[in-house]
Design a protein around this motif. Sequence first.
Motif, PDB file in Angstrom:
ATOM      1  N   VAL A   4       0.877  -1.175   0.000  1.00 34.63           N
ATOM      2  CA  VAL A   4       0.000   0.000   0.000  1.00 34.63           C
ATOM      3  C   VAL A   4       0.909   1.217   0.000  1.00 34.63           C
ATOM      4  O   VAL A   4       1.913   1.243   0.721  1.00 34.63           O
ATOM      5  N   VAL A   6       0.984   5.598   0.160  1.00 39.33           N
ATOM      6  CA  VAL A   6       0.299   6.888   0.349  1.00 39.33           C
ATOM      7  C   VAL A   6       1.245   8.005  -0.071  1.00 39.33           C
ATOM      8  O   VAL A   6       2.463   7.889   0.073  1.00 39.33           O
ATOM      9  N   LEU A  43      -2.321 -10.257   3.908  1.00 39.10           N
ATOM     10  CA  LEU A  43      -3.207  -9.239   4.479  1.00 39.10           C
ATOM     11  C   LEU A  43      -3.607  -9.629   5.894  1.00 39.10           C
ATOM     12  O   LEU A  43      -3.606 -10.810   6.255  1.00 39.10           O
ATOM     13  N   ASP A  46      -8.577  -7.736   8.589  1.00 35.03           N
ATOM     14  CA  ASP A  46      -9.460  -6.767   7.939  1.00 35.03           C
ATOM     15  C   ASP A  46      -9.272  -6.734   6.420  1.00 35.03           C
ATOM     16  O   ASP A  46      -9.991  -6.014   5.723  1.00 35.03           O
ATOM     17  N   GLY A  47      -8.287  -7.488   5.930  1.00 37.26           N
ATOM     18  CA  GLY A  47      -8.051  -7.495   4.492  1.00 37.26           C
ATOM     19  C   GLY A  47      -7.173  -6.347   4.035  1.00 37.26           C
ATOM     20  O   GLY A  47      -7.233  -5.943   2.866  1.00 37.26           O
ATOM     21  N   ILE A  48      -6.322  -5.833   4.920  1.00 37.47           N
ATOM     22  CA  ILE A  48      -5.485  -4.682   4.575  1.00 37.47           C
ATOM     23  C   ILE A  48      -4.008  -4.938   4.919  1.00 37.47           C
ATOM     24  O   ILE A  48      -3.685  -5.818   5.717  1.00 37.47           O
ATOM     25  N   VAL A  49      -3.147  -4.120   4.324  1.00 37.99           N
ATOM     26  CA  VAL A  49      -1.713  -4.140   4.634  1.00 37.99           C
ATOM     27  C   VAL A  49      -1.468  -3.346   5.913  1.00 37.99           C
ATOM     28  O   VAL A  49      -0.678  -3.741   6.767  1.00 37.99           O
ATOM     29  N   VAL A  50      -2.148  -2.217   6.012  1.00 34.89           N
ATOM     30  CA  VAL A  50      -1.964  -1.314   7.138  1.00 34.89           C
ATOM     31  C   VAL A  50      -3.187  -0.403   7.197  1.00 34.89           C
ATOM     32  O   VAL A  50      -3.860  -0.188   6.174  1.00 34.89           O
ATOM     33  N   ASP A  51      -3.500   0.104   8.358  1.00 35.55           N
ATOM     34  CA  ASP A  51      -4.578   1.083   8.504  1.00 35.55           C
ATOM     35  C   ASP A  51      -4.132   2.349   7.771  1.00 35.55           C
ATOM     36  O   ASP A  51      -3.269   3.091   8.262  1.00 35.55           O
ATOM     37  N   ILE A  52      -4.713   2.565   6.592  1.00 30.16           N
ATOM     38  CA  ILE A  52      -4.205   3.621   5.725  1.00 30.16           C
ATOM     39  C   ILE A  52      -4.408   5.008   6.344  1.00 30.16           C
ATOM     40  O   ILE A  52      -3.611   5.922   6.118  1.00 30.16           O
TER      41      ILE A  52
END
Lengths: 132, 132, 132, 132, 132, 132
Positions: A4, A6, A43, A46-52
């Motif tokens: 991910v 940003v 993942l 929650d199905g994520i790499v990191v809390d964006i």
Amino acid sequence: MFTVTVRDHMMIAHSLRGEVFGPAQRLHGATYIVDVTFRRAELDADGIVVDIGRAAETVRAILVELGYRNLDDEAELAGTNTTTEALARIVADRLADRVLAGELGAGARELDGLVVTLHESHVAWASYERPL
Amino acid sequence: MFTVTVRDHMMIAHSLRGEVFGPAQRLHGATYIVDVTFRRAELDADGIVVDIGRAAETVRAILVELGYRNLDDEAELAGTNTTTEALARIVADRLADRVLAGELGAGARELDGLVVTLHESHVAWASYERPL
Amino acid sequence: MFTVTVRDHMMIAHSLRGEVFGPAQRLHGATYIVDVTFRRAELDADGIVVDIGRAAETVRAILVELGYRNLDDEAELAGTNTTTEALARIVADRLADRVLAGELGAGARELDGLVVTLHESHVAWASYERPL
Amino acid sequence: MFTVTVRDHMMIAHSLRGEVFGPAQRLHGATYIVDVTFRRAELDADGIVVDIGRAAETVRAILVELGYRNLDDEAELAGTNTTTEALARIVADRLADRVLAGELGAGARELDGLVVTLHESHVAWASYERPL
Amino acid sequence: MFTVTVRDHMMIAHSLRGEVFGPAQRLHGATYIVDVTFRRAELDADGIVVDIGRAAETVRAILVELGYRNLDDEAELAGTNTTTEALARIVADRLADRVLAGELGAGARELDGLVVTLHESHVAWASYERPL
Amino acid sequence: MFTVTVRDHMMIAHSLRGEVFGPAQRLHGATYIVDVTFRRAELDADGIVVDIGRAAETVRAILVELGYRNLDDEAELAGTNTTTEALARIVADRLADRVLAGELGAGARELDGLVVTLHESHVAWASYERPL
């Protein structure tokens, strides 16, 4: 492997030491468009790499420490030639410290690595990649 | 791992041989936006991956050799299908030769590798990565 | 109406005067990605708005005058708050002077106007448009 | 190592389950700009990584299956939190199935891997990389 | 004439009514990259078109009202086909109301006009321009 | 005033006549990223400027007529110096003819104007604007 990324930015003044830098030895400045990539093999629940959201806030906090400043006057950077490459490493290392301190949540300690890319213009950028 | 990337471009005419290329078998052309990435494990004494000014000049010299030409007529490319992928390799190999010949300075011989990416449009690009 | 635009950039240090600028009142810096647009009602005998090579060189010359400098120390800018908007006008006015002096060729005097856009980041930019 | 990348996009509605997503728990949507990268050690006899025309058509077919839909209602995605990361994997896995089924030609079975990147905005994107 | 532009984004779900929209008649969604341009004949006493910090906050507030929502369920938009064009106007009109109410400061009432551009993908965007 | 813009591209070979073009007098080529903007004072009954699907198809048809060709050999362009500026006009005029012939629907005759921008690289582009 998942990632991910940003994007954020900072605006700084600085000068570079060494003949190789030509006119950039004079006091000048830069906008750095900063891309921070988080890498992780699988993942989380929650199905994520990191809390964006938290990731973006943490990146923002690091850029606020550096931004709207003359880096030549920052005590923490004394002795560092603040090239784009070196600044990419400083951002990555400060972010790694915060991740390891739990600022992005306990799960973020399972991240495999970080890549920080600083774009100094539309025709030049530098990056630093490190494990976590 | 550190990287530095510089961007430049070239404009060429060519045709491609093989049914797979459809209308691109006709003589046509392309603007290639060229991103050249230099990779290196550690920064040098100046805090850089490579002298970005000399790097940009060397990339420019390679693109001047190829640009504003019909690649179908270039003796050095006879027998080569000048696809975007193949051109990325040609640029990377020519750059590696110049680096190894010392054109970017003695320190540049410590570079670990190169990546050359050619963007043929806003929706398609190709790259070639090689060690140094 | 026809236009031609060329892109270049400059890197400067400066500070801004006025409470409205918050942390940007401190000495900091910026990379400005500079887009210069030339407007003209009809093309010339060569089928162009302006000699794009000479246009790019002239824009480069103006950016070299400003770039790699601390604008707070430039005598010519004393008394000017060097906001992105104000710098866009400075670049446009200096360019207009050079066009009217014939630096882009006699034909360039038939240009109708200029627009200069300075991108200070990926999320903010300013422009100044003027007749010639 | 060679790569070829093609870009396309899809527009979907969905909601995300988990407190970490804040307001994105509500039904909302996204445009995903989708970059699909094909990796291969050596070029084929035509001098390419993959038939880019067929590659683009296959990517298009996968995005048509997902696009202009509310992903919350898709039976095949029941139980999946359709984060950007998870969608990158779904696109990559569906593409791998099609490559292995011969849809990109027999030669495409020599591809080494795929990377799928989904840009959800100008400031955030995610990717999934897998071997073939 | 001077302009300042700030960029932000929002993510929404919606459906469009009318055969002309084809598959976009189904519930789907979009990320809109939103560029808001403020126009003004002369700079104010600080040398700016508008307080860019307050401008960005106001744009953010408008996008928060619309974002992470299914626009089909918003009472204020009942009867409106929420095309990209129509949404550009809604953002511009809401911003004009806030400017005229003094939210960007007294000086902002001297603005001449606004342009709002919504990018729905890398290949399509729409804008609405209005006086103030 | 409303606008809608669609982006596509074409790849052509050509040479330019006139000393002002320097090395571009040789046979070379270009990828043109083509942005076509449709202007209209008020939206139609569907809430749109133009049927974006039909608009994109029509732009595509015009670019297929020109693309993957050596423009020096096209009978219709004999005597035309195919500069970026001139090509922008050719695309705009051909599109205007199709709009006036009803190819975009009866409503499209209410369009006020067109702008066609051709990006020849990341640092140079040209446009032509005309009424309808």
